[in-house]
Scaffold this active site. Structure first.
Site, PDB file in Angstrom:
ATOM      1  N   HIS A  83     -11.806   3.520   6.788  1.00  0.00           N
ATOM      2  CA  HIS A  83     -12.947   2.797   6.216  1.00  0.00           C
ATOM      3  C   HIS A  83     -13.755   2.061   7.284  1.00  0.00           C
ATOM      4  O   HIS A  83     -14.897   1.677   7.028  1.00  0.00           O
ATOM      5  CB  HIS A  83     -12.532   1.892   5.040  1.00  0.00           C
ATOM      6  N   ASP A 205      -5.260   5.340   5.701  1.00  0.00           N
ATOM      7  CA  ASP A 205      -6.528   4.728   6.108  1.00  0.00           C
ATOM      8  C   ASP A 205      -6.637   4.623   7.635  1.00  0.00           C
ATOM      9  O   ASP A 205      -6.566   3.539   8.206  1.00  0.00           O
ATOM     10  CB  ASP A 205      -6.653   3.345   5.452  1.00  0.00           C
ATOM     11  N   SER A 630      -9.042  -5.342   9.565  1.00  0.00           N
ATOM     12  CA  SER A 630      -8.887  -3.919   9.292  1.00  0.00           C
ATOM     13  C   SER A 630      -8.861  -3.154  10.599  1.00  0.00           C
ATOM     14  O   SER A 630      -9.708  -3.373  11.465  1.00  0.00           O
ATOM     15  CB  SER A 630     -10.049  -3.419   8.444  1.00  0.00           C
TER      16      SER A 630
HETATM   17  N1  ARG Z   1      -9.830  -3.805   0.726  1.00  0.00           N
HETATM   18  C1  ARG Z   1     -10.028  -3.290   2.049  1.00  0.00           C
HETATM   19  C2  ARG Z   1     -11.014  -4.170   2.820  1.00  0.00           C
HETATM   20  O1  ARG Z   1     -11.319  -5.229   2.359  1.00  0.00           O
HETATM   21  C3  ARG Z   1     -10.457  -1.863   2.043  1.00  0.00           C
HETATM   22  C4  ARG Z   1     -11.860  -1.614   1.571  1.00  0.00           C
HETATM   23  C5  ARG Z   1     -12.300  -0.174   1.639  1.00  0.00           C
HETATM   24  N2  ARG Z   1     -11.685   0.632   0.602  1.00  0.00           N
HETATM   25  C6  ARG Z   1     -12.176   0.767  -0.664  1.00  0.00           C
HETATM   26  N3  ARG Z   1     -11.522   1.533  -1.525  1.00  0.00           N
HETATM   27  N4  ARG Z   1     -13.264   0.184  -1.093  1.00  0.00           N
HETATM   28  O2  ARG Z   1     -11.835  -3.809   3.613  1.00  0.00           O
HETATM   29  N1  GLU Z   2      -9.940  -4.260   4.359  1.00  0.00           N
HETATM   30  C1  GLU Z   2     -10.207  -5.506   5.024  1.00  0.00           C
HETATM   31  C2  GLU Z   2     -11.076  -5.327   6.267  1.00  0.00           C
HETATM   32  O1  GLU Z   2     -11.963  -4.504   6.264  1.00  0.00           O
HETATM   33  C3  GLU Z   2      -8.925  -6.178   5.300  1.00  0.00           C
HETATM   34  C4  GLU Z   2      -8.459  -6.706   4.024  1.00  0.00           C
HETATM   35  C5  GLU Z   2      -8.417  -8.211   4.057  1.00  0.00           C
HETATM   36  O2  GLU Z   2      -7.374  -8.692   4.506  1.00  0.00           O
HETATM   37  O3  GLU Z   2      -9.400  -8.856   3.662  1.00  0.00           O
HETATM   38  O4  GLU Z   2     -10.979  -6.040   7.226  1.00  0.00           O
END
Ligand code: ARG
Ligand code: GLU
Length: 694
Positions: A83, A205, A630
């Site tokens: 991502h 990921d 991330s």
């Molecule tokens: N929760 C993760 C973050 O905050 C992954 C986000 C991307 N994935 C998704 N299914 N939207 O970035």
């Molecule tokens: N998916 C999150 C990022 O893009 C990390 C998730 C979080 O800990 O907020 O950094």
């Protein structure tokens, strides 16, 4: 029993600092190294961070300023999340080469694809410059001097503890970064928004890039003459994994936390801001999901938008539940009461809390309105399109058409229309304007109501009139309209009303990331933090995350999800296969992965888990992380790479305000799954050959 006793002891002895809380500055890691070693870390402070010799920090990079990555070979091979690589992979994709859907694997260096616009930064050094600022140097002068020290150097002076201290960060920035490999989205985004922020998790990921440098190993703009970067240090990869309870460390660039905010700010988040944003986004997501359900074309067009709206939406829901569960506001209020008693006879601090409370009382309403504007009128795409059409037309008339002068802008513009559905956007516009009337203090703001009255008095009639009349509802009608018609588009008026400026419906308050960042409030935190350190000397203070490099440490650890339900910290390929369902988009895996599982021939990266041979997929740990972490390397006690961080569980997201070691968990993809996919799905064994595997 033992755990409860420990928790009790800690509540009594550790004051407000918990075991695994904290995001520490690597340059000051000496202060934490004793604690880290007592929890199993085998290396020294110099191994973590050193200016004079190669250290772990030389293998950690900021990816584009919004994610983290790690170098895993002596030829600049880089791992980050799928991502995080997503925008670059998307830009490199076309209908004929759809790397998002099918994945991409460069089978030689020459096949690696320059990811234009993507840069990485490696920290050269950090140092405190509080004294230099006090002596009269400016932050700009300090940074400019540091940037003159080397090719491609970028420097910034960053405040810590609300400006009580300042640190200079000097980075080397590399602009030639190339895409090396990416799994298909059905692996890299497996679970999609359904599993996002959830455990158990089975998302692969990750994506793979390579840093290129000039032949003398310096940062350089893209050139075919460039060669793979030779880093000072790269991470060895551990194929052994980590058992529950084993030490883990995360090295990365967390974006934003608010550990020290007053109870007033917590209450604002918990009772006003998050609930409003969650409600409005629930309504928008329902409309988008219904349209996606009805039309497969809309499904694809709105997939990325859905993900962008849903990601914070789910996070906020967990945050509200977490703050409630911990009673954070009450605990803070109690802490503030004790602070006030302590401060009462200290003239510099005696009135501090009152001043802060008054500042919150004055700013909360206008800030709420700014957030409301951002969640309603500013999300109406037709208004944005109308603005873009006019700007684009005027550029063409001035002899500098975007297609020639600003190809990036032109590409973004075309994408806006490719992914646009005017009928759905019309429904969304009605929805957010009803939301505005519901949440705006005193009902629909006057200026907006005047517009609505002119169109017949109802929100729906007003929106219908806009969408019936605007030439911007499609690219064809926009192209066909003359400039005067584009300039007279009534939806431009709506765009103005939803600006933060004086023509807008706001109270002159700019939107900021948090209420506490509003200058009239923020200024008080500098003396407040100074006072806290005197009031509570036993507390382990660490500066709030601000996208600077940090170390967090803890251990691989499951958690009690519910009464009688313990969540183990590891998932496997068997669990992934059990979720596989070709009928559900988010759970439809590639045939090659099914075949791999059926063959049972996993190769070098399998493990014996609970007595059966399988491939570990994701794991949990209790390191404090946040957005920006991330792609961060998850390291074992020897500093070897065991995983790539990519998420938290949604019920633990209140850790941006208060961390709870019993519940807060970060989620990483296990490096053994990454290696399996590279090797057995991608057929890119050459990449594994250049890694250092232990
Ligand atoms: N929760 C993760 C973050 O905050 C992954 C986000 C991307 N994935 C998704 N299914 N939207 O970035
Ligand atoms: N998916 C999150 C990022 O893009 C990390 C998730 C979080 O800990 O907020 O950094």
């Amino acid at each position: 029993m033992k755990r409860t006793l420990l928790t009790l002891l800690c509540t009594l002895l550790c004051a407000s600092s918990f075991a695994d809380e904290g995001m520490w500055l690597p340059g000051l890691i000496r202060e934490r190294i004793g604690d880290m070693r007592s929890k199993g870390f085998r290396l020294t402070a110099e191994d973590v961070y050193s200016v004079n010799r190669a250290s772990m920090k030389d293998a950690v990079v900021s990816v584009g300023g919004f994610c983290t990555g790690e170098i895993v070979s002596d030829r600049g091979l880089l791992l980050t999340n799928h991502h995080c690589g997503y925008p670059a992979i998307q830009r490199l994709s076309s209908v004929d080469h759809d790397y998002l859907t099918h994945g991409f694997w460069a089978l030689s260096d020459t096949e690696e694809l320059p990811a234009e616009g993507l840069f990485v930064r490696i920290l050269v050094r950090m140092e405190e410059v509080t004294d230099r600022l006090a002596a009269g140097e400016t932050a700009a002068e300090i940074a400019a001097a540091a940037e003159r020290e080397g090719t491609g150097y970028r420097a910034a002076v960053e405040p810590m503890y609300y400006g009580n201290q300042h640190f200079l960060f000097v980075y080397e920035q590399f602009d030639d970064v190339r895409l090396v490999g990416a799994p298909p989205s059905s692996i890299g985004k497996f679970g999609g928004d359904t599993d996002n922020w959830m455990w158990p998790r089975h998302t692969g990921d990750f994506s793979v890039f390579r840093i290129y440098a000039s032949p003398d190993n310096r940062p350089a703009a893209y050139s075919p003459e460039n060669v793979p970067y030779r880093p000072r240090r790269h991470f060895a990869v551990s194929a052994r994994g980590a058992e529950e309870g084993a030490f883990t460390m995360i090295y990365g660039f967390p974006g934003n936390t608010q550990q020290y905010i007053l109870s007033d700010a917590v209450e604002y988040v918990q009772h006003r801001s998050d609930p409003m944003k969650i409600d409005l986004r629930t309504q928008r997501l329902d409309l988008i999901a219904a349209a996606q359900e009805a039309d497969p074309a809309v499904r694809i067009k709105y997939a990325a938008k859905h993900a962008l709206i849903a990601n914070p939406w789910k996070k906020w829901q967990g945050e509200v539940i977490g703050l409630e569960r911990l009673g954070t506001a009450d605990r803070k209020r109690d802490y503030e009461r004790r602070f006030a008693a302590w401060a009462a006879d200290k003239p510099e601090y005696a009135h501090l809390l009152d001043s802060m409370r008054a500042a919150y009382a004055a700013a909360a309403e206008p800030f709420f309105i700014a957030e409301l504007i951002n969640e309603t009128g500013r999300t109406i795409e037709l208004a944005l399109l109308a603005e873009q059409n006019l700007l684009r037309r005027r550029a063409a008339a001035a002899g500098t058409p975007w297609s020639e002068a600003k190809p990036e802008l032109e590409k973004q513009y075309l994408k806006l229309y490719d992914d646009y559905d005017a009928a759905l956007d019309r429904r969304l516009a009605k929805c957010v304007l009803h939301g505005l009337a519901h949440y705006y203090p005193g009902g629909m703001p006057r200026k907006m109501q005047d517009e609505i009255d002119r169109a017949g008095g109802t929100i729906d009639a007003y929106v219908d009139a806009l969408y019936d009349r605007s030439p911007s509802v499609s690219r064809e009608t926009a192209e066909a309209a003359d400039t005067a018609a584009l300039a007279a588009d009534p939806v431009l008026r709506l765009r103005k009303l939803f600006s933060f400026g004086p023509e807008g419906i706001g109270r002159g308050m700019m939107l900021r990331r948090n209420l506490s960042d509003v200058p009239s409030i923020e200024r008080w935190y500098r003396p407040y933090l100074r006072a806290l350190r005197a009031f509570d000397p036993g507390r382990a203070f660490f500066p709030d995350a601000n996208s600077t490099l940090r170390v967090a440490y803890g251990s691989v650890r499951g958690y009690d999800y519910a009464d009688g339900e313990y969540h183990k910290p590891l998932t496997t390929l068997d669990g992934l296969i059990a979720k596989d369902n070709p009928a559900i988009y988010d759970y439809d895996i590639p045939q090659s992965l099914r075949d791999l599982h059926a063959s049972g021939d996993y190769g070098r990266w399998s493990a014996l888990i609970d007595g059966r041979r399988t491939v570990p997929v994701c794991f949990l740990a209790d390191n404090q992380t946040t957005g920006g972490n991330s792609g961060s390397p998850v390291l074992n006690a020897r500093g070897e790479l065991i995983g790539i961080n990519f998420d938290r569980t949604w019920r633990s997201t209140m850790s941006d305000i208060e961390f709870d070691p019993e519940l807060c968990r970060n989620i990483a993809v296990d490096i053994r799954y990454v290696l399996t996919v590279i090797d057995r799905i991608g057929g890119a064994g050459r990449l594994i050959d250049e890694m250092t595997i232990r």
